[in-house]
Motif scaffolding. Sequence first.
Motif, PDB file in Angstrom:
ATOM      1  N   PRO A 170      76.148   7.561  36.197  1.00 42.53           N
ATOM      2  CA  PRO A 170      74.848   7.401  35.527  1.00 42.53           C
ATOM      3  C   PRO A 170      73.843   8.459  35.968  1.00 42.53           C
ATOM      4  O   PRO A 170      72.952   8.837  35.188  1.00 42.53           O
ATOM      5  N   GLY A 171      73.980   8.955  37.204  1.00 45.25           N
ATOM      6  CA  GLY A 171      73.130  10.059  37.637  1.00 45.25           C
ATOM      7  C   GLY A 171      73.368  11.298  36.793  1.00 45.25           C
ATOM      8  O   GLY A 171      72.432  12.027  36.450  1.00 45.25           O
ATOM      9  N   THR A 172      74.621  11.520  36.437  1.00 45.63           N
ATOM     10  CA  THR A 172      74.971  12.634  35.562  1.00 45.63           C
ATOM     11  C   THR A 172      74.370  12.445  34.174  1.00 45.63           C
ATOM     12  O   THR A 172      73.864  13.396  33.562  1.00 45.63           O
ATOM     13  N   SER A 173      74.410  11.208  33.672  1.00 42.84           N
ATOM     14  CA  SER A 173      73.820  10.940  32.356  1.00 42.84           C
ATOM     15  C   SER A 173      72.347  11.286  32.333  1.00 42.84           C
ATOM     16  O   SER A 173      71.868  11.998  31.434  1.00 42.84           O
ATOM     17  N   GLY A 220      77.853  14.777  26.764  1.00 40.18           N
ATOM     18  CA  GLY A 220      78.215  14.584  28.169  1.00 40.18           C
ATOM     19  C   GLY A 220      77.455  13.438  28.802  1.00 40.18           C
ATOM     20  O   GLY A 220      78.016  12.666  29.594  1.00 40.18           O
ATOM     21  N   GLY A 221      76.157  13.311  28.467  1.00 46.62           N
ATOM     22  CA  GLY A 221      75.361  12.212  28.994  1.00 46.62           C
ATOM     23  C   GLY A 221      75.904  10.865  28.581  1.00 46.62           C
ATOM     24  O   GLY A 221      75.995   9.930  29.384  1.00 46.62           O
ATOM     25  N   LEU A 222      76.277  10.738  27.311  1.00 47.40           N
ATOM     26  CA  LEU A 222      76.854   9.486  26.819  1.00 47.40           C
ATOM     27  C   LEU A 222      78.212   9.210  27.456  1.00 47.40           C
ATOM     28  O   LEU A 222      78.513   8.085  27.871  1.00 47.40           O
ATOM     29  N   MET A 223      79.049  10.228  27.553  1.00 50.05           N
ATOM     30  CA  MET A 223      80.400  10.046  28.066  1.00 50.05           C
ATOM     31  C   MET A 223      80.408   9.604  29.528  1.00 50.05           C
ATOM     32  O   MET A 223      81.212   8.763  29.931  1.00 50.05           O
ATOM     33  N   ALA A 224      79.502  10.172  30.338  1.00 43.66           N
ATOM     34  CA  ALA A 224      79.446   9.793  31.749  1.00 43.66           C
ATOM     35  C   ALA A 224      79.147   8.303  31.905  1.00 43.66           C
ATOM     36  O   ALA A 224      79.746   7.613  32.738  1.00 43.66           O
ATOM     37  N   SER A 225      78.222   7.795  31.082  1.00 48.71           N
ATOM     38  CA  SER A 225      77.893   6.371  31.149  1.00 48.71           C
ATOM     39  C   SER A 225      79.014   5.503  30.602  1.00 48.71           C
ATOM     40  O   SER A 225      79.260   4.397  31.098  1.00 48.71           O
ATOM     41  N   LEU A 226      79.710   5.977  29.573  1.00 52.00           N
ATOM     42  CA  LEU A 226      80.846   5.232  29.044  1.00 52.00           C
ATOM     43  C   LEU A 226      81.956   5.105  30.083  1.00 52.00           C
ATOM     44  O   LEU A 226      82.589   4.051  30.202  1.00 52.00           O
ATOM     45  N   VAL A 227      82.177   6.165  30.837  1.00 51.59           N
ATOM     46  CA  VAL A 227      83.184   6.106  31.909  1.00 51.59           C
ATOM     47  C   VAL A 227      82.757   5.101  32.972  1.00 51.59           C
ATOM     48  O   VAL A 227      83.571   4.291  33.442  1.00 51.59           O
ATOM     49  N   TYR A 228      81.470   5.123  33.341  1.00 52.32           N
ATOM     50  CA  TYR A 228      80.969   4.166  34.338  1.00 52.32           C
ATOM     51  C   TYR A 228      81.180   2.736  33.868  1.00 52.32           C
ATOM     52  O   TYR A 228      81.659   1.877  34.628  1.00 52.32           O
ATOM     53  N   VAL A 229      80.831   2.450  32.619  1.00 52.48           N
ATOM     54  CA  VAL A 229      80.985   1.103  32.079  1.00 52.48           C
ATOM     55  C   VAL A 229      82.456   0.704  32.036  1.00 52.48           C
ATOM     56  O   VAL A 229      82.819  -0.426  32.369  1.00 52.48           O
ATOM     57  N   SER A 230      83.323   1.641  31.642  1.00 49.95           N
ATOM     58  CA  SER A 230      84.748   1.317  31.556  1.00 49.95           C
ATOM     59  C   SER A 230      85.328   0.953  32.918  1.00 49.95           C
ATOM     60  O   SER A 230      86.259   0.144  33.006  1.00 49.95           O
TER      61      SER A 230
END
Length: 288
Positions: A170-173, A220-230
């Motif tokens: 999420p910091g990356t997002s 990239g911002g969206l993908m980083a959070s999607l990975v965190y949630v997954s």
Amino acid sequence: MRLRTLPLAFASIAMGAFLAASHNSFVLSIFILCVVTTLLLQILSNLANDYGDSVHGADNEERKGPSRAVQSGALSPSAMKKAIIITSILSLVSGLYLLHISNLNFSEYLIFIGFGLLAIIAAILYTNGKLPYGYKGLGDISVFIFFGLLAVVGSYYLQTRNLDPLIFLPGTSVGLFTVAVLNINNIRDIESDLAAGKKSIPARLGRKNAVVYHAILLTGGLMASLVYVSLNFTSIWQLSFLVILPALLINFNAVRTKVEAGLLDPYLKQMALTTLIFVIVFGVTNMN
């Protein structure tokens, strides 16, 4: 002080606070001082940028964006220098008090002191000095580190005293969305930046490739959070942050189609507010 940029500073600290709360470690006093310190650093960066771009000629009468204080004559260069010094001191005092109440051990204290001093130096030297790094295209990485990773992970650590590697996602997002705001600013100012020798990323890439870069930042911002949630999935509601997708599409389309700089300017504020909304929705729906 460029008030429309301040939601970004608050968003990064809010993300760290939400993540700390999800681990039952939210500390109100630390959160408040993190917000104050980061807002002061953001204001310091804005004031120093106003001064530096005026001195180096990037802010001039042909610039398409909003007029700046030194450029317009609203403040003299010497008055802006005083404002920079005062804000630097306030940032340092606020940061020191934050570390004082955080009960860090000696090594932690030294590390955070180092980060704080680097943040102040980075804010000032972005467009100032003989070799301003913002004129070399390095502003994006600085914003990503200081107003993304360090703000989110640092505020999380001060409250939890734990360094969870997943928090960097999420910091990356937040970091990438914040860089996206800077990218819009730099796309708007390509012509005046090139004339002043300011080689921002868009100035180096050209407008067409800068639009592609913008798409990469948003995706990239969206993908980083999607990975965190997954990796922490417990409920479909954790994906509620995707509510910002229409706003991101609107922002990207504006960057792609609005060639006239004046028409692009409102989308800086739109992207900053979208980032804040993202943080609030993501934070609330991903608390355990």
